[in-house]
Design an enzyme around this catalytic site. Structure first.
Site, PDB file in Angstrom:
ATOM      1  CG  HIS A 184      -1.928  -0.990   1.309  1.00  0.00           C
ATOM      2  ND1 HIS A 184      -3.201  -0.774   0.862  1.00  0.00           N
ATOM      3  CD2 HIS A 184      -1.897  -2.269   1.747  1.00  0.00           C
ATOM      4  CE1 HIS A 184      -3.913  -1.876   1.020  1.00  0.00           C
ATOM      5  NE2 HIS A 184      -3.143  -2.798   1.561  1.00  0.00           N
TER       6      HIS A 184
ATOM      7  CE  LYS B  79      29.740 -17.152   3.793  1.00  0.00           C
ATOM      8  NZ  LYS B  79      30.714 -18.035   4.423  1.00  0.00           N
TER       9      LYS B  79
END
Length: 129
Positions: free
Chosen positions: A54, A123
């Site tokens: 929304h 990572k």
């Protein structure tokens, strides 16, 4: 493709799931737009993939203003761990991992491990995919 019987799919959007993908128990895919899931993905239990959201409306009767939907794209060979939520407009790159319980609010590059709320890069797993 394998889909566990307790997985739920709702909405009037488009859903495409490629070969070799597994969708675990209690997954929830709500598509009012387009959801594309690549091949050989592992989507663990209780993952939520939600294309709808929304606009924020600070002057109307509800802070959740007009609804809209954005597509979600999940690349090939992705591992989405248990309890993740992927929100509208996100792209997940090939062979990435989303750690358990993560809330993914932005694009994830290929070959990376992301986790947390909101999810952030932990990572690089594979260089130069």
């Amino acid at each position: 493709m394998r889909i566990c019987s307790s997985a739920r799919f709702i909405g009037d959007g488009t859903l495409a799931i490629s070969d070799g993908t597994w969708i675990g128990p209690s997954c929830f895919i709500s598509s009012s737009s387009e959801v594309l899931i690549g091949h050989d993905c592992n989507i663990a239990p209780k993952v939520n993939i939600i294309t709808g959201t929304h606009e924020i409306d600070t002057t109307g009767p509800s802070i959740a203003g007009s609804g809209y939907a954005l597509p979600i794209e999940i690349g090939n060979g992705v591992w989405i761990c248990a309890g993740c939520t992927i929100v509208a407009g996100v792209k997940i790159g090939d062979r990435s991992i989303l750690a358990a319980g993560s809330v993914v609010t932005q694009d994830v590059p290929a070959g990376e491990l992301w986790g947390g709320v909101p999810a952030k890069r932990i990572k690089t797993l594979i260089e130069q995919i």
